[in-house]
Design an enzyme around this catalytic site. Sequence first.
Site, PDB file in Angstrom:
ATOM      1  N   THR A 196       0.696  -1.272  -0.281  1.00 26.87           N
ATOM      2  CA  THR A 196       0.439  -0.047   0.045  1.00 26.87           C
ATOM      3  C   THR A 196       1.347   1.200   0.289  1.00 26.87           C
ATOM      4  O   THR A 196       2.020   1.542   1.102  1.00 26.87           O
ATOM      5  CB  THR A 196      -0.242   0.210   1.304  1.00 26.87           C
ATOM      6  OG1 THR A 196      -1.988  -1.363   1.053  1.00 26.87           O
ATOM      7  CG2 THR A 196      -2.028   1.337   1.510  1.00 26.87           C
TER       8      THR A 196
ATOM      9  N   SER B 275       2.004   5.110  -1.907  1.00 26.70           N
ATOM     10  CA  SER B 275       2.316   5.634  -3.347  1.00 26.70           C
ATOM     11  C   SER B 275       2.758   5.372  -4.263  1.00 26.70           C
ATOM     12  O   SER B 275       2.740   5.488  -5.159  1.00 26.70           O
ATOM     13  CB  SER B 275       2.874   7.425  -3.333  1.00 26.70           C
ATOM     14  OG  SER B 275       3.636   7.646  -2.213  1.00 26.70           O
TER      15      SER B 275
ATOM     16  N   ALA C 198       7.962   1.760   1.954  1.00 27.97           N
ATOM     17  CA  ALA C 198       8.379   1.711   3.562  1.00 27.97           C
ATOM     18  C   ALA C 198       8.785   2.537   4.059  1.00 27.97           C
ATOM     19  O   ALA C 198       8.846   4.062   3.124  1.00 27.97           O
ATOM     20  CB  ALA C 198       9.712   0.513   4.083  1.00 27.97           C
TER      21      ALA C 198
ATOM     22  N   GLY D  21       0.073   4.555   6.120  1.00 25.19           N
ATOM     23  CA  GLY D  21      -0.242   4.567   5.330  1.00 25.19           C
ATOM     24  C   GLY D  21      -1.621   4.010   5.820  1.00 25.19           C
ATOM     25  O   GLY D  21      -2.555   3.799   5.673  1.00 25.19           O
TER      26      GLY D  21
ATOM     27  N   GLU E  91      -0.496  -5.443   6.027  1.00 23.68           N
ATOM     28  CA  GLU E  91       0.543  -5.198   5.383  1.00 23.68           C
ATOM     29  C   GLU E  91       1.631  -6.991   5.987  1.00 23.68           C
ATOM     30  O   GLU E  91       2.650  -7.247   5.207  1.00 23.68           O
ATOM     31  CB  GLU E  91       1.412  -4.734   5.541  1.00 23.68           C
ATOM     32  CG  GLU E  91       1.657  -3.159   4.412  1.00 23.68           C
ATOM     33  CD  GLU E  91       1.248  -1.925   4.373  1.00 23.68           C
ATOM     34  OE1 GLU E  91       1.077  -1.164   3.866  1.00 23.68           O
ATOM     35  OE2 GLU E  91       1.768  -1.583   5.631  1.00 23.68           O
TER      36      GLU E  91
HETATM   37  C1  5RP Z   1       1.335   2.208   4.829  1.00 25.93           C
HETATM   38  C2  5RP Z   1       3.269   1.575   4.298  1.00 25.93           C
HETATM   39  C3  5RP Z   1       3.262   2.410   3.271  1.00 25.93           C
HETATM   40  O1  5RP Z   1       4.328   1.066   2.422  1.00 25.93           O
HETATM   41  C4  5RP Z   1       4.617   3.286   3.767  1.00 25.93           C
HETATM   42  O2  5RP Z   1       3.315   4.197   4.036  1.00 25.93           O
HETATM   43  C5  5RP Z   1       5.804   4.196   2.235  1.00 25.93           C
HETATM   44  O3  5RP Z   1       4.387   5.413   1.546  1.00 25.93           O
HETATM   45  P1  5RP Z   1       5.239   5.718   0.933  1.00 25.93           P
HETATM   46  O4  5RP Z   1       4.903   5.232  -0.800  1.00 25.93           O
HETATM   47  O5  5RP Z   1       2.928   6.606   0.115  1.00 25.93           O
HETATM   48  O6  5RP Z   1       6.142   6.814   0.642  1.00 25.93           O
HETATM   49  O7  5RP Z   1       3.187   1.490   4.478  1.00 25.93           O
HETATM   50  O8  5RP Z   1       0.473   1.342   5.867  1.00 25.93           O
END
Ligand code: 5RP
Length: 226
Positions: A28, A30, A83, A97, A103
Amino acid sequence: MTQDELKTLVGQAALQYVVPGEIVGVGTGSTVNKFIDALAALKDRIPGAVSSSEASTARLQALGIRVFDANEVGELSVYIDGADEIDGRGHMIKGGGAALTREKIVAAQSRRFICIADASKRVEVLGQFPLPVEVIPMAAARITRQFAALGGTARLRMKDGAPLVTDNGQQILDVTGLALRDPLGFESAVNQWPGVVTVGVFAHQKAAICLLGTPEGVQTLRYEGA
Ligand code: 5RP
């Protein structure tokens, strides 16, 4: 190169780890959204995906990629996810997120965790990013005090003026002020606290490989023991 372009780069690079004919685990965020968009090109070569959030499920399905329930399938070869931080041994902080519980479930069902991240996520010691912890609401105040005893400050994550509710109907505490020098021990300890659903340290489910997006291109980092 912008951070968004670095995310696109690693999202596309992750396609090489998708095994034709096999279901892929999908995280999950971006960065994963870039991977999902790239995965659409391979959709006729895989049966589908197991997803870690309602948001990723909606994106996968909108692109015509079938989403399987985790209980319908066995072990997955690969799980691809982003991550918030990753250290030199492949331990991560995740959950920015709010999808950390699912996850971790999909990561645990997968043989290899392929982390996709831009270079800003690489740290020496985990803990600069506020640590997400999914909790049962009635335990939030007590868990906040338990973190305070360790020197951490836990704040309830809010959304639109109300506590954020996760896909699992629970709440998120974001904890600052901790330097996680022993991620494995910390994860094991906090997992035992009553009311903790999931702590956003991924040390037991650490990355096997990180595809790190840098201005010089994608670096492939491999970690022992994953
Ligand atoms: C969601 C997560 C995402 O992998 C983490 O927040 C990284 O997000 P992004 O790719 O938007 O920087 O752990 O729960």
